[in-house]
Design a protein around this motif. Structure first.
Motif, PDB file in Angstrom:
ATOM      1  N   GLU A  39      37.535 -54.511  14.251  1.00 34.71           N
ATOM      2  CA  GLU A  39      36.820 -55.750  14.014  1.00 34.71           C
ATOM      3  C   GLU A  39      37.461 -56.839  14.850  1.00 34.71           C
ATOM      4  O   GLU A  39      38.681 -56.997  14.849  1.00 34.71           O
ATOM      5  CB  GLU A  39      36.836 -56.097  12.532  1.00 34.71           C
ATOM      6  CG  GLU A  39      36.003 -55.109  11.733  1.00 34.71           C
ATOM      7  CD  GLU A  39      35.519 -55.670  10.432  1.00 34.71           C
ATOM      8  OE1 GLU A  39      35.491 -56.907  10.265  1.00 34.71           O
ATOM      9  OE2 GLU A  39      35.148 -54.858   9.585  1.00 34.71           O
ATOM     10  N   ASN A  44      35.102 -63.588  15.735  1.00 40.17           N
ATOM     11  CA  ASN A  44      34.166 -64.338  16.587  1.00 40.17           C
ATOM     12  C   ASN A  44      34.897 -65.548  17.111  1.00 40.17           C
ATOM     13  O   ASN A  44      35.530 -66.279  16.374  1.00 40.17           O
ATOM     14  CB  ASN A  44      32.941 -64.776  15.801  1.00 40.17           C
ATOM     15  CG  ASN A  44      32.060 -63.600  15.461  1.00 40.17           C
ATOM     16  OD1 ASN A  44      32.068 -62.605  16.159  1.00 40.17           O
ATOM     17  ND2 ASN A  44      31.308 -63.703  14.387  1.00 40.17           N
ATOM     18  N   SER A  45      34.808 -65.758  18.414  1.00 37.95           N
ATOM     19  CA  SER A  45      35.468 -66.949  18.968  1.00 37.95           C
ATOM     20  C   SER A  45      34.472 -67.954  19.450  1.00 37.95           C
ATOM     21  O   SER A  45      33.371 -67.740  19.628  1.00 37.95           O
ATOM     22  CB  SER A  45      36.396 -66.607  20.105  1.00 37.95           C
ATOM     23  OG  SER A  45      36.331 -65.323  20.573  1.00 37.95           O
ATOM     24  N   TRP A  68      21.576 -64.368  21.993  1.00 40.39           N
ATOM     25  CA  TRP A  68      21.870 -62.931  21.963  1.00 40.39           C
ATOM     26  C   TRP A  68      20.666 -62.134  22.433  1.00 40.39           C
ATOM     27  O   TRP A  68      20.814 -61.105  23.101  1.00 40.39           O
ATOM     28  CB  TRP A  68      22.317 -62.495  20.578  1.00 40.39           C
ATOM     29  CG  TRP A  68      23.668 -63.028  20.178  1.00 40.39           C
ATOM     30  CD1 TRP A  68      24.583 -63.665  20.987  1.00 40.39           C
ATOM     31  CD2 TRP A  68      24.242 -62.970  18.892  1.00 40.39           C
ATOM     32  NE1 TRP A  68      25.696 -64.007  20.266  1.00 40.39           N
ATOM     33  CE2 TRP A  68      25.516 -63.593  18.967  1.00 40.39           C
ATOM     34  CE3 TRP A  68      23.826 -62.474  17.669  1.00 40.39           C
ATOM     35  CZ2 TRP A  68      26.356 -63.710  17.873  1.00 40.39           C
ATOM     36  CZ3 TRP A  68      24.669 -62.600  16.586  1.00 40.39           C
ATOM     37  CH2 TRP A  68      25.923 -63.206  16.688  1.00 40.39           C
TER      38      TRP A  68
END
Length: 138
Positions: free
Chosen positions: A134, A137-138, A27
């Motif tokens: 929202e 997360n994948s 990130w």
């Protein structure tokens, strides 16, 4: 105090104690590669004492504006002007980039943040509601 832009993932990760959670290398790399994203870090005695992140946003009919995405000062360095100095440094970057304004969203009951932003010249635009989607997360 020395304020400078983060230029490496190592700098971003070294400042992770200022974030809401731990930094992730992938990130941090994406952050540095993303156009318009920046983080200014305030150093005291060579260690990160505060940070402000900003995102320059463009729109065809408005031009460029700066969003103050997040501001954080290490607890032991609070109330020493570091937050205000970081905001003023981000404002200077926004001016250099030709932004027409800078804005921040803040909880209306966050008195310390409101005081810091106002001390750096921010004015209240009135009532603001933020809605969130929202995403898993994948």
């Amino acid at each position: 105090m020395d304020i400078r832009p983060a230029a490496t993932t190592a700098e971003l990760i070294a400042a992770e104690h200022l974030y809401d959670g731990p930094a992730r290398k992938e990130w941090a790399e994406r952050f540095l590669a993303a156009p318009g994203h920046l983080m200014l870090i305030a150093y005291v005695d060579g260690r990160p004492a505060g940070m402000v992140s900003g995102i320059e946003m463009l729109h065809p009919d408005k031009g460029s504006e700066m969003c103050l995405y997040e501001l954080s000062v290490d607890e032991r360095h609070r109330r020493q002007g570091i937050g205000r100095a970081l905001i003023l440094a981000l404002l200077a970057v926004a001016r250099e980039r030709g932004c027409y304004d800078m804005w921040v969203g803040v909880d209306t009951d966050n008195d310390p943040a409101l005081a810091t932003y106002r001390s750096a010249g921010a004015k209240d635009d009135g009532v603001f509601t933020m809605l969130t989607w929202e995403l898993p997360n994948s």
